[in-house]
Write an enzyme that holds these catalytic residues in place. Structure first.
Site, PDB file in Angstrom:
ATOM      1  N   GLU A  61      -9.836  -7.039  43.923  1.00 13.76           N
ATOM      2  CA  GLU A  61      -8.445  -6.319  43.166  1.00 13.76           C
ATOM      3  C   GLU A  61      -7.383  -6.652  42.739  1.00 13.76           C
ATOM      4  OE1 GLU A  61      -6.201  -2.173  43.465  1.00 13.76           O
ATOM      5  OE2 GLU A  61      -5.957  -3.453  45.022  1.00 13.76           O
ATOM      6  N   TYR A 147      -1.762  -2.532  36.080  1.00 11.79           N
ATOM      7  CA  TYR A 147      -1.087  -3.567  36.946  1.00 11.79           C
ATOM      8  C   TYR A 147      -1.319  -5.023  35.861  1.00 11.79           C
ATOM      9  CZ  TYR A 147      -0.013  -0.967  40.948  1.00 11.79           C
ATOM     10  OH  TYR A 147       1.354   0.376  41.715  1.00 11.79           O
ATOM     11  N   CYS A 199       2.575   1.850  41.508  1.00 15.40           N
ATOM     12  CA  CYS A 199       3.109   2.592  43.044  1.00 15.40           C
ATOM     13  C   CYS A 199       3.810   1.023  43.521  1.00 15.40           C
ATOM     14  CB  CYS A 199       2.028   2.774  44.353  1.00 15.40           C
ATOM     15  SG  CYS A 199       1.343   4.644  43.990  1.00 15.40           S
ATOM     16  N   ARG A 219       7.671   2.014  44.870  1.00 15.94           N
ATOM     17  CA  ARG A 219       8.236   3.615  44.732  1.00 15.94           C
ATOM     18  C   ARG A 219       7.111   4.161  45.678  1.00 15.94           C
ATOM     19  NH1 ARG A 219       5.243   6.995  42.042  1.00 15.94           N
ATOM     20  NH2 ARG A 219       3.198   5.754  40.610  1.00 15.94           N
ATOM     21  N   GLY A 221       4.520   4.578  48.084  1.00 14.38           N
ATOM     22  CA  GLY A 221       3.184   3.858  49.395  1.00 14.38           C
ATOM     23  C   GLY A 221       2.341   4.781  50.515  1.00 14.38           C
ATOM     24  N   ASP A 222       1.038   5.580  49.741  1.00 17.57           N
ATOM     25  CA  ASP A 222       0.319   6.059  51.021  1.00 17.57           C
ATOM     26  C   ASP A 222      -0.138   5.300  51.742  1.00 17.57           C
ATOM     27  OD1 ASP A 222      -1.759   6.477  52.098  1.00 17.57           O
ATOM     28  OD2 ASP A 222      -2.927   6.952  50.351  1.00 17.57           O
ATOM     29  N   ASN A 230      -1.895  -3.605  50.238  1.00 19.88           N
ATOM     30  CA  ASN A 230      -0.869  -3.491  49.563  1.00 19.88           C
ATOM     31  C   ASN A 230      -0.225  -5.236  50.075  1.00 19.88           C
ATOM     32  OD1 ASN A 230       0.408  -0.391  49.163  1.00 19.88           O
ATOM     33  ND2 ASN A 230      -1.488  -1.077  47.208  1.00 19.88           N
ATOM     34  N   ALA A 316      -6.398  11.235  47.962  1.00 25.39           N
ATOM     35  CA  ALA A 316      -5.287  11.959  47.002  1.00 25.39           C
ATOM     36  C   ALA A 316      -5.241  11.145  45.551  1.00 25.39           C
ATOM     37  CB  ALA A 316      -4.287  11.841  47.756  1.00 25.39           C
TER      38      ALA A 316
END
Length: 317
Positions: A61, A147, A199, A219, A221-222, A230, A316
């Site tokens: 990624e 991104y 995010c 901003r 964060g899961d 991350n 989600a």
């Protein structure tokens, strides 16, 4: 708070003090606002050990971002499925989609075995089409101005583009003590054209004592599924840029806005919190590659990673 303990303390803090809030996905969260973690990158690579976190997905990624790519085809070619749902959602909402009703597929696939079977069948077909059909891939595999686009091809009002990543690397080399080593992914004009608004919105580099540090402002964060990715992703990016700029690594500082645990992740988080931390792994880069833009997956080696088993949880969307 440093190292993996910083992350586990965040989980505890949310569960103990967070607010129950509705959210865009209609899943529900326990949430806090404003939190910071620090990771000394000389103490090990911050890939969690209390559950297995798939490093190859993180690395592929990140390389996707670095390339400025926004189409999931590259990810699928590297067996990376972490962005599939957002592209899939674009397809099922289109007039071209003729399959069974996939409304709210993320939640329904977890609750209904028959629906999940149909969903998996449609997702398999979708992925195969992305990989083999160029026109379909261009139309439904592209996630918009996410991104990679903002990092490498920020669009100006004069219709020029700015390569933020390339410019920041040059700035670190030429003027290491500058306070302007900043990359932003939050481009208000492009937000409507993104599958998911960024995010991790802005990050800044800092050079002191021959070491490169990075601070990220995120901003949203899961915390169970996303934040471990991350942490490792920006730690890896810091290693890569430090390597190109001939610096050592310093700290990764992670500042969060809305840090939340989804209501259908509580059981998994509590399971993880019962596990003992293990020593962090280390990361080895291919020193023969001088530029971060030349790196491929085979140029990373994760050493001594011995985590607890993975813990699955629904995403989600």
């Amino acid at each position: 708070m440093t190292g993996e303990k910083a992350y586990l303390d965040l989980c505890k803090h949310i569960l103990n003090t967070g607010f129950n809030r509705d959210d865009r996905t209609n899943t529900g969260t326990c949430s806090i606002f404003g939190y910071q973690m620090r990771f000394n990158l000389n103490e090990g690579f911050p890939l969690l050990t209390t559950k297995r976190v798939p490093f190859k997905l993180i690395a592929s990624e990140l390389l996707w971002f670095i390339k400025g790519d926004t189409n999931i085809r590259y990810l699928l070619e590297n067996n990376n499925n972490i962005w599939n749902e957002w592209a899939f959602e674009k397809w099922i909402k289109s007039d071209e989609y003729q399959g069974p009703d996939m409304t709210n597929f993320g939640k329904r696939s977890q609750e209904d075995d028959d629906f999940n079977e149909a969903y998996q069948e449609q997702m398999k077909y979708f992925k195969e089409k992305i990989l083999r059909d160029d026109d379909f891939s261009k139309k439904y595999g592209d996630l918009g101005s996410v991104y990679g686009k903002q990092w490498r091809h920020w669009r100006t009002t004069q219709n020029d583009t700015i390569d933020q990543l390339k410019d920041v690397i040059a700035s670190i080399k030429q003027n290491p003590h500058s306070r302007r080593h900043i990359i932003s992914a939050w481009n208000p004009e492009d937000i409507p054209n993104m599958a998911l608004p960024p995010c991790h919105t802005l990050f800044q580099f800092y050079v002191a004592d021959g070491k490169l540090s990075c601070q990220l402002y995120q901003r949203s964060g899961d915390v169970f599924l996303g934040v471990p990715f991350n942490i490792a992703s920006y730690a890896l990016l810091t290693h890569l840029i430090a390597h190109e700029c001939q610096l050592e690594v310093g700290e990764f500082i992670h500042t969060l806005g809305d840090a939340h645990i989804y209501s259908n992740h509580f059981e998994q988080v509590n399971m993880q919190l019962q596990r003992e931390m293990r020593p962090l792994p280390t990361i080895k880069l291919n020193k023969e590659k001088a530029s971060i833009f030349d790196f491929e997956l085979t140029d990373f080696e994760l050493i001594n990673y011995n985590p607890h088993p993975s813990i699955k949880a629904p995403i989600a969307v």
